[in-house]
Design an enzyme around this catalytic site. Structure first.
Site, short mmCIF file in Angstrom:
data_model
loop_
_atom_site.label_atom_id
_atom_site.label_comp_id
_atom_site.label_asym_id
_atom_site.label_seq_id
_atom_site.Cartn_x
_atom_site.Cartn_y
_atom_site.Cartn_z
NE ARG A 55 -8.19 43.12 86.26
CZ ARG A 55 -7.43 43.35 87.33
NH1 ARG A 55 -6.79 44.47 87.46
NH2 ARG A 55 -7.34 42.45 88.27
CB THR A 56 -14.21 42.78 83.64
OG1 THR A 56 -12.95 42.32 83.16
CG2 THR A 56 -15.19 42.80 82.50
CE LYS A 84 -33.64 32.06 97.49
NZ LYS A 84 -34.69 33.08 97.35
C1 NCD Z 1 -8.89 38.40 82.29
C2 NCD Z 1 -10.06 37.43 82.31
O1 NCD Z 1 -10.89 37.50 83.21
O2 NCD Z 1 -10.12 36.67 81.37
N1 NCD Z 1 -9.05 39.46 83.16
C3 NCD Z 1 -9.70 40.58 82.71
O3 NCD Z 1 -10.88 40.58 82.46
N2 NCD Z 1 -8.95 41.68 82.49
C4 NCD Z 1 -7.57 37.78 82.36
C5 NCD Z 1 -7.25 36.83 83.47
O4 NCD Z 1 -8.05 36.57 84.36
O5 NCD Z 1 -6.11 36.35 83.45
#
Ligand code: NCD
Length: 307
Positions: A55-56, A84
Site C-alpha cells: 500500500r505505501t 552489485k
Molecule cells: C506498515 C509498515 O510497513 O510499517 N505498513 C504500512 O506501511 N501501512 C505496517 C506493517 O507492516 O505492519
C-alpha cells in the site's frame, strides 16, 4: 506556510502547525483525487524500496498520478544495482537526477536520514526499519481528525507490537503534539514501547502501559491495532511467544464505546477478526483513502506546487 524542499524523515522534525497545515491541504485534495489534476504534471517521483510494500508504494504512486505527475523506481533491490554492491548514498546521488522527490523505504534505521542528507531533492521516509513511518502517522491523525472533527482530547489505544512497529512510534510522536491526549500502550511485556519514544512523548502526553486490551477497551475513542512484526525478531522463539497476542473480534467490541473506531496501518494478519469489518467501528479501509489524500498533499507541498 512553505514546505517546499522539506524532507519528511521523522515526525519529530515537525511542529503541530506544520502537521495541521498538511491535514488542511489533504482536505483540498479530495476533489482532485476524484477528478484528477495537472498540478504535478512534468514532475517525477522516484521510489527506492529496499523492503516489501504494497500500500505505501501504490499509495504514493497513485497520489503522484492523480496529480498528473509520474513515477519511476524499484520495489525489489535485487533488480537494481544495489545487487552489485552499490551503496545507498551512490544510489541516491544517481536517482535524484531522474526525479523531483525521492520516497525511500529501507530496513535500516537511519537510512532515510542519510538519503535526506545526501540528496538535493526532498526525501520522504516511507519506513526506516523499526524506527519511523512518518507519512503513515500523518494519515493516521488525519483519519482521527476526519472521523472525530478534532484530534485534541482523544483517548487512543496503540495495540500490539510497540517495540518493532514503526507506525506506532511515529504516531505516538504525532499525538504528543496535540492537547489532552490519553495514550494506552497495550502490548505484551516483551513488545513494550521503546524507552526513547516514551521519554520523548512523556513531555506532551499522558500515557499508561497495559497488557490486557479488555481492561481499557470501554474507555477509548481509537483502537489502533498493529501486526506483530515477525521479520524484525532476532529470535524466532520470541516471536512464537507473542504471536497472536491480540485478536479483536466483533463480540469483544461490544464492550467498546459506540463511536469508537478501529484503525490499522495494514497489512493485518490475525489481530482483527474479519467479523469486525462489517461493524460501524471499522475504519481501516477508509484510512487507505485518507492516506491517498495525505500523500497527494505531502507530494504537492514538498515539490513546491502547493503553498
Ligand atoms: C506498515 C509498515 O510497513 O510499517 N505498513 C504500512 O506501511 N501501512 C505496517 C506493517 O507492516 O505492519
Amino acid at each position: 506556510m512553505n514546505l517546499e524542499g522539506r524532507d519528511i524523515i521523522s515526525i519529530r522534525d515537525f511542529t503541530r502547525s506544520e502537521l495541521d497545515y498538511m491535514l488542511a491541504v489533504a482536505d483540498q485534495m479530495e476533489p482532485l483525487a476524484r477528478k484528477g489534476s495537472n498540478m504535478l504534471s512534468g514532475k517525477i517521483m522516484a521510489t527506492l524500496f529496499f523492503e516489501p510494500s504494497t500500500r505505501t508504494k501504490l499509495s504514493f504512486e497513485s497520489a503522484m498520478y492523480r496529480l498528473g505527475g509520474s513515477s519511476v523506481g524499484f520495489a525489489d533491490p535485487g533488480s537494481s544495482s544495489v545487487q552489485k554492491g552499490e551503496n545507498l548514498s551512490d544510489t541516491v546521488r544517481v536517482v535524484e537526477n531522474y526525479a523531483d522527490v525521492l520516497v525511500v523505504r529501507h530496513p535500516l534505521e537511519g537510512a532515510s536520514r542519510l538519503a535526506g542528507e545526501v540528496a538535493e531533492v526532498p526525501v520522504i521516509n516511507a519506513g526506516s526499519g523499526a524506527e519511523e513511518h512518518p507519512t503513515q502517522a500523518i494519515l493516521d491523525i488525519y483519519t482521527m481528525r476526519r472521523e472525530f472533527g478534532s484530534i485534541d482530547g482523544l483517548k487512543v489505544a496503540l495495540v500490539g507490537d510497540l517495540r518493532y512497529g514503526r507506525t506506532v512510534h511515529s504516531l505516538a510522536y504525532a499525538l504528543s503534539l496535540y492537547r489532552n491526549i490519553k495514550l494506552f500502550l497495550v502490548s505484551p511485556e516483551l513488545l513494550r514501547m521503546r524507552s526513547e519514544v516514551l521519554e520523548d512523548i512523556s513531555r506532551g502526553v499522558d500515557f499508561e502501559e497495559e497488557s490486557d486490551l479488555r481492561k481499557i477497551l470501554g474507555e477509548v475513542d481509537v483502537i489502533y491495532m498493529t501486526r506483530i512484526q515477525k521479520e524484525r525478531f532476532a529470535d524466532p522463539a520470541e516471536y512464537e511467544a507473542v504471536k497472536g497476542s491480540y485478536r479483536l473480534t466483533q463480540d469483544e467490541l461490544k464492550g467498546a464505546k459506540r463511536e469508537a473506531i478501529v484503525m490499522h496501518p495494514l497489512p493485518r494478519v490475525d489481530e482483527i477478526d474479519p467479523s469486525v469489518d462489517a461493524t460501524q467501528h471499522a475504519k481501516y479501509f477508509k484510512q487507505v483513502w485518507y492516506g491517498l489524500l495525505v500523500r497527494m498533499a505531502i507530494l504537492g507541498l514538498v515539490i513546491g506546487s502547493i503553498r
